[in-house]
Design a protein around this motif. Structure first.
Motif, PDB file in Angstrom:
ATOM      1  N   ILE A 103       0.834  -1.208   0.000  1.00  0.00           N
ATOM      2  CA  ILE A 103       0.000   0.000   0.000  1.00  0.00           C
ATOM      3  C   ILE A 103       0.871   1.262   0.000  1.00  0.00           C
ATOM      4  CG2 ILE A 103      -1.597   1.386   1.399  1.00  0.00           C
ATOM      5  CD1 ILE A 103      -2.819  -1.257   2.368  1.00  0.00           C
ATOM      6  N   ASN A 104       1.836   1.316   0.906  1.00  0.00           N
ATOM      7  CA  ASN A 104       2.665   2.514   1.050  1.00  0.00           C
ATOM      8  C   ASN A 104       3.472   2.814  -0.206  1.00  0.00           C
ATOM      9  OD1 ASN A 104       1.698   2.682   3.651  1.00  0.00           O
ATOM     10  ND2 ASN A 104       3.556   1.899   4.611  1.00  0.00           N
ATOM     11  N   HIS A 105       4.066   1.783  -0.789  1.00  0.00           N
ATOM     12  CA  HIS A 105       4.887   2.016  -1.973  1.00  0.00           C
ATOM     13  C   HIS A 105       4.043   2.339  -3.202  1.00  0.00           C
ATOM     14  CE1 HIS A 105       8.059   0.276   0.558  1.00  0.00           C
ATOM     15  NE2 HIS A 105       8.873   0.959  -0.221  1.00  0.00           N
ATOM     16  N   SER A 106       2.858   1.755  -3.289  1.00  0.00           N
ATOM     17  CA  SER A 106       1.976   2.089  -4.408  1.00  0.00           C
ATOM     18  C   SER A 106       1.632   3.574  -4.382  1.00  0.00           C
ATOM     19  CB  SER A 106       0.694   1.244  -4.345  1.00  0.00           C
ATOM     20  OG  SER A 106       0.985  -0.126  -4.549  1.00  0.00           O
ATOM     21  N   LEU A 107       1.456   4.118  -3.187  1.00  0.00           N
ATOM     22  CA  LEU A 107       1.207   5.555  -3.055  1.00  0.00           C
ATOM     23  C   LEU A 107       2.481   6.351  -3.335  1.00  0.00           C
ATOM     24  CD1 LEU A 107      -0.829   7.305  -0.295  1.00  0.00           C
ATOM     25  CD2 LEU A 107       1.486   8.099  -0.772  1.00  0.00           C
ATOM     26  N   PHE A 108       3.613   5.839  -2.891  1.00  0.00           N
ATOM     27  CA  PHE A 108       4.879   6.573  -3.005  1.00  0.00           C
ATOM     28  C   PHE A 108       5.249   6.857  -4.452  1.00  0.00           C
ATOM     29  CE2 PHE A 108       9.679   6.581  -2.628  1.00  0.00           C
ATOM     30  CZ  PHE A 108       9.766   7.764  -1.922  1.00  0.00           C
ATOM     31  N   TRP A 109       5.068   5.876  -5.353  1.00  0.00           N
ATOM     32  CA  TRP A 109       5.424   6.113  -6.758  1.00  0.00           C
ATOM     33  C   TRP A 109       4.594   7.251  -7.346  1.00  0.00           C
ATOM     34  CZ3 TRP A 109       9.396   3.792  -5.741  1.00  0.00           C
ATOM     35  CH2 TRP A 109       9.494   2.461  -5.358  1.00  0.00           C
ATOM     36  N   LYS A 110       3.320   7.293  -7.004  1.00  0.00           N
ATOM     37  CA  LYS A 110       2.450   8.377  -7.496  1.00  0.00           C
ATOM     38  C   LYS A 110       2.784   9.707  -6.835  1.00  0.00           C
ATOM     39  CE  LYS A 110      -1.091   8.235  -9.461  1.00  0.00           C
ATOM     40  NZ  LYS A 110      -1.445   8.662 -10.834  1.00  0.00           N
ATOM     41  N   ASN A 111       3.514   9.622  -5.734  1.00  0.00           N
ATOM     42  CA  ASN A 111       3.824  10.772  -4.901  1.00  0.00           C
ATOM     43  C   ASN A 111       4.958  11.622  -5.469  1.00  0.00           C
ATOM     44  OD1 ASN A 111       2.885  11.079  -1.831  1.00  0.00           O
ATOM     45  ND2 ASN A 111       4.910  11.999  -2.023  1.00  0.00           N
ATOM     46  N   ASP A 118       6.519  19.583 -13.137  1.00  0.00           N
ATOM     47  CA  ASP A 118       6.044  20.376 -11.996  1.00  0.00           C
ATOM     48  C   ASP A 118       6.267  19.721 -10.649  1.00  0.00           C
ATOM     49  OD1 ASP A 118       5.237  22.465 -13.629  1.00  0.00           O
ATOM     50  OD2 ASP A 118       3.246  21.600 -13.941  1.00  0.00           O
ATOM     51  N   GLY A 119       7.206  18.771 -10.578  1.00  0.00           N
ATOM     52  CA  GLY A 119       7.570  18.219  -9.285  1.00  0.00           C
ATOM     53  C   GLY A 119       8.093  19.311  -8.366  1.00  0.00           C
ATOM     54  N   GLY A 120       7.664  19.291  -7.123  1.00  0.00           N
ATOM     55  CA  GLY A 120       8.108  20.274  -6.146  1.00  0.00           C
ATOM     56  C   GLY A 120       7.369  21.593  -6.173  1.00  0.00           C
ATOM     57  N   LYS A 121       6.425  21.751  -7.102  1.00  0.00           N
ATOM     58  CA  LYS A 121       5.712  23.020  -7.234  1.00  0.00           C
ATOM     59  C   LYS A 121       4.323  22.946  -6.590  1.00  0.00           C
ATOM     60  CE  LYS A 121       8.066  24.257 -11.539  1.00  0.00           C
ATOM     61  NZ  LYS A 121       7.892  24.567 -12.982  1.00  0.00           N
ATOM     62  N   LEU A 122       4.152  23.711  -5.540  1.00  0.00           N
ATOM     63  CA  LEU A 122       2.855  23.807  -4.871  1.00  0.00           C
ATOM     64  C   LEU A 122       2.236  25.148  -5.254  1.00  0.00           C
ATOM     65  CD1 LEU A 122       0.697  22.816  -2.922  1.00  0.00           C
ATOM     66  CD2 LEU A 122       2.082  23.717  -1.031  1.00  0.00           C
ATOM     67  N   VAL A 123       1.276  25.104  -6.135  1.00  0.00           N
ATOM     68  CA  VAL A 123       0.660  26.336  -6.640  1.00  0.00           C
ATOM     69  C   VAL A 123      -0.510  26.741  -5.756  1.00  0.00           C
ATOM     70  CG1 VAL A 123       1.355  25.798  -8.995  1.00  0.00           C
ATOM     71  CG2 VAL A 123      -0.894  25.068  -8.181  1.00  0.00           C
ATOM     72  N   ILE A 187       0.442  12.991   1.534  1.00  0.00           N
ATOM     73  CA  ILE A 187       1.824  12.841   1.082  1.00  0.00           C
ATOM     74  C   ILE A 187       2.500  11.831   2.002  1.00  0.00           C
ATOM     75  CG2 ILE A 187       4.085  13.951   0.844  1.00  0.00           C
ATOM     76  CD1 ILE A 187       2.621  16.583   0.273  1.00  0.00           C
ATOM     77  N   GLY A 188       3.222  10.878   1.431  1.00  0.00           N
ATOM     78  CA  GLY A 188       3.965   9.912   2.229  1.00  0.00           C
ATOM     79  C   GLY A 188       5.408   9.854   1.780  1.00  0.00           C
ATOM     80  N   ASN A 216       5.054  15.301  -5.881  1.00  0.00           N
ATOM     81  CA  ASN A 216       3.978  15.542  -6.844  1.00  0.00           C
ATOM     82  C   ASN A 216       2.807  16.208  -6.114  1.00  0.00           C
ATOM     83  OD1 ASN A 216       1.951  15.472  -8.762  1.00  0.00           O
ATOM     84  ND2 ASN A 216       2.367  13.376  -9.393  1.00  0.00           N
ATOM     85  N   PHE A 217       2.856  17.534  -6.023  1.00  0.00           N
ATOM     86  CA  PHE A 217       1.824  18.257  -5.289  1.00  0.00           C
ATOM     87  C   PHE A 217       0.473  18.224  -6.000  1.00  0.00           C
ATOM     88  CE2 PHE A 217       5.471  20.272  -3.089  1.00  0.00           C
ATOM     89  CZ  PHE A 217       5.040  20.107  -1.782  1.00  0.00           C
ATOM     90  N   LYS A 218       0.484  18.031  -7.310  1.00  0.00           N
ATOM     91  CA  LYS A 218      -0.794  17.891  -8.023  1.00  0.00           C
ATOM     92  C   LYS A 218      -1.538  16.649  -7.542  1.00  0.00           C
ATOM     93  CE  LYS A 218       0.448  20.255 -12.351  1.00  0.00           C
ATOM     94  NZ  LYS A 218       0.636  20.075 -13.823  1.00  0.00           N
ATOM     95  N   GLU A 219      -0.810  15.554  -7.415  1.00  0.00           N
ATOM     96  CA  GLU A 219      -1.398  14.323  -6.911  1.00  0.00           C
ATOM     97  C   GLU A 219      -1.858  14.501  -5.470  1.00  0.00           C
ATOM     98  OE1 GLU A 219      -2.564  10.299  -6.480  1.00  0.00           O
ATOM     99  OE2 GLU A 219      -2.184  11.519  -8.275  1.00  0.00           O
TER     100      GLU A 219
END
Length: 229
Positions: A103-111, A118-123, A187-188, A216-219
């Motif tokens: 579960i944790n790693h499945s979320l982490f890849w999408k994270n 746009d990685g790292g960008k929180l708009v 976020i994890g 991935n702040f969009k996710e």
């Protein structure tokens, strides 16, 4: 019989994300790395470098995540064929550990997402507004997150979680591969050594400071808006 971990994996936000590209392994599936976590098709660059090396990402997915998938399937098969409640109880630790790892790693890849995506960008938006409301500022949030996550003794995960009871975002941690069940995960960050040691050695703060460049702040915002409805 499906475990709690297996039922959690059936939730749409996990299942839909990986169904199209999943590789079947026994009863569960180990997703192939998404474009945000592998080599980009742009002048030979590597997606998450220099913040997370390609070697780390490849080993992390192909070796570590795959091990949790294999362990979960083996434990579920043994549970289904157990001849007594005592045998089923004895298997629950393996189901929790490996199921949580999946579960944790499945979320982490999408994270994760590269800077070019746009990685790292929180708009400006609902997530940034909520972070500023609950932590005072984005920087104050990152500082609290990094401090609490770096303080984990041994292995575990740092989380930005949504507390459905209070309607607030909170920083929480879990040990080993325990999934976050007290909050909705937004976020994890994996703080097991396999997530950073090849690159950052034993300096956890450097890894935690670097990873914000590829979050991935969009996710994360998508998870937050769904949870806050």
């Amino acid at each position: 019989m499906l475990s709690v971990a297996a039922r959690a994996l059936s939730k749409p936000n996990v299942a839909r994300a990986f169904a199209a590209s999943a590789r079947h392994v026994r009863g569960f599936q180990s997703a192939t790395l998404p474009p945000s976590a592998i080599r980009l098709q742009c002048e030979g660059c590597v997606a998450l470098e220099p913040y997370i090396s390609e070697e780390i990402m490849t080993l992390h997915h192909q070796k570590h995540h795959q091990t949790y998938v294999n362990g979960l399937n083996a434990a579920e098969e043994a549970y289904a064929s157990a001849s007594s409640v005592k045998e089923q109880i004895a298997l629950q630790a393996a189901i929790k550990f490996n199921g949580g790892g999946h579960i944790n790693h499945s979320l982490f890849w999408k994270n994760l997402a590269p800077a070019s995506q746009d990685g790292g960008k929180l708009v400006e938006g609902p997530l940034k507004k909520a972070i500023e409301k609950d932590f005072g500022s984005v920087e104050a949030f990152k500082k609290e997150f990094n401090t609490k996550t770096a303080a984990i003794q041994g292995s575990g995960w740092g989380w930005l979680g949504y507390n459905s009871g209070t309607g607030k975002l909170e920083v929480v941690t879990t040990s080993n591969q325990d999934p976050l069940i007290s909050h909705v995960p937004i976020i994890g960050v994996d703080i097991w050594e396999h997530a950073f040691y090849l690159q950052y050695k034993n300096v956890k703060p450097d890894y935690l400071n670097a990873i914000w460049n590829v979050i991935n702040f969009k996710e994360a915002e998508s998870r937050f808006t769904a949870a806050a409805k």
